[in-house]
Scaffold this active site. Structure first.
Site, short mmCIF file in Angstrom:
data_model
loop_
_atom_site.label_atom_id
_atom_site.label_comp_id
_atom_site.label_asym_id
_atom_site.label_seq_id
_atom_site.Cartn_x
_atom_site.Cartn_y
_atom_site.Cartn_z
N GLY A 149 1.08 -1.50 -0.34
CA GLY A 149 0.13 0.03 -0.05
C GLY A 149 0.82 1.17 0.12
O GLY A 149 2.16 1.32 0.56
N CYS A 150 -0.08 2.38 0.04
CA CYS A 150 1.22 3.91 -0.45
C CYS A 150 1.96 3.91 1.00
O CYS A 150 2.59 4.19 0.76
CB CYS A 150 -0.16 4.64 -0.76
SG CYS A 150 -1.73 4.84 -0.27
N TYR A 151 0.79 4.33 2.38
CA TYR A 151 1.40 3.70 3.47
C TYR A 151 2.25 3.47 4.37
O TYR A 151 3.35 3.80 4.11
CB TYR A 151 -0.13 4.50 4.87
CG TYR A 151 -0.45 5.49 4.95
CD1 TYR A 151 -0.28 6.81 4.58
CD2 TYR A 151 -1.58 5.52 4.30
CE1 TYR A 151 -1.33 8.12 4.59
CE2 TYR A 151 -2.44 7.13 4.52
CZ TYR A 151 -2.48 8.08 5.08
OH TYR A 151 -3.27 8.94 4.82
#
Length: 344
Positions: A149-151
């Protein structure tokens, strides 16, 4: 030429895959699916892609057609890849999943955070977590890749050098992260509306965000044991970008943190450790498959501050997915990903 299929081509990560693969010298998108837009030419939905996909139209997902591809990307909501990945793997097709379906190794933990039973727990042993800076060798031989994921991407890359070196207090890590509104996806969401998000700045999911167990899982591996993490995400009024401000306590003040980070990422094509004293900006990575990092020790104390920025749709999603594909098929890891960040 790698024959590519994309399941779920109408969201932000799907169109970003199309944009990146349009310029890839060794990949060709031959199938793209959308149940709601079946029959519509890709170039009609996305005029920015005119001249690149003029003969390609959205179609209903079909396992036989997708199974003829060398690799299939899933740019879908969670749960979709559970239903189709097994059949594609049985057909010999590689699967790169941009959703959260195979990121967590514990199916019970996954069910807790995603509100439904895991649909394909038998495939978790095959799933490789697609963070190239950690798992490059496993990616080379993978059948099924779970794109981070991005985070989790920005946070793990920022903390990794400290945890791998064993110099941080692993029980008191803090990730203070900000995201642009595209991170919420393309669907209707009141909080993402211009009149709601513009000229405003807020924290959300402080009690617990779905990316928390993914980040914790990765940091535990890096630390070789348990960690304590406080993760607080925020929404900021911009379209693209993640800015993670990370805090860790490092008691040994003699450690050259700049040298530590530079050495860890010296051979990584998509991690840029900036000069000492720098403050990376999200606009510097907009449209680029780059994580830009700076490390600080304010007032020479024992608190270390790491600044980590990425484009949530590129290094935080579709660009990292293409990076995984390049590794998987033995291509130049930079192929199709050489874009500089867009400024202003």
């Amino acid at each position: 030429m790698v024959k590519v299929g994309i399941v779920g081509g109408t969201g932000y990560t799907g169109v970003e895959l199309l944009r990146l693969l349009a310029q890839h010298p060794q990949a060709e998108v031959v199938v793209i699916t959308s149940r709601s837009e079946a029959g519509m030419p890709v170039a009609d939905m996305y005029p920015n892609l005119r001249g690149h996909y003029d003969g390609l139209a959205f179609s209903v997902p079909d396992v036989k057609t997708l199974g003829a591809c060398d690799v299939v990307f899933f740019a879908t909501p969670h749960g979709v890849a559970h239903a189709l990945a097994g059949e594609l793997l049985a057909a010999g097709t590689k699967v790169i999943d941009l959703s959260a379906d195979f990121r967590l190794q514990d199916p019970v933990e996954w069910a807790k955070w995603y509100g439904q039973p895991h649909g394909a727990p038998q495939l978790l042993e095959d799933a490789v977590y697609g963070l190239p800076e950690v798992n490059r060798e496993q990616i080379r031989n993978a059948r099924l890749i779970a794109v981070p994921g991005c985070y989790p991407t920005a946070t793990q890359l920022g903390f990794l050098p400290l945890l791998e070196a064993g110099i941080a207090d692993n029980t008191r890590l803090i990730a203070d992260c900000k995201s642009g509104v595209s991170g919420a996806g393309r669907g209707l969401n009141i909080g993402s509306l211009y009149s709601e998000a513009n000229e405003s700045f807020k924290a959300y999911a402080v009690k617990g965000h779905r990316h928390l167990p993914e980040i914790t899982q990765g940091l535990r591996r890096a630390a070789g044991g348990d960690i304590g993490l406080t993760f607080v995400p925020h929404l900021v009024p911009m379209i693209r970008g993640i800015h993670s401000t990370l805090y860790a306590t490092v008691a040994d003040r003699s450690v050259d943190l700049q040298a530590l980070f530079e050495k860890r990422y010296a051979d990584e094509p998509f991690v840029d450790v900036m000069p000492a004293g720098s403050h990376p900006e999200t606009r510097s990575v907009r449209g680029a498959n780059v994580c830009r990092i700076a490390v600080h020790r304010p007032q020479g104390g024992d608190l270390v501050v790491v600044l980590s920025v990425i484009d949530n749709l590129v290094k935080g999603a579709s660009g990292q997915a293409v990076q995984n594909m390049n590794i998987l098929f033995g291509l130049d890891e930079r192929a199709g990903l050489s874009h500089a960040g867009m400024m202003p």
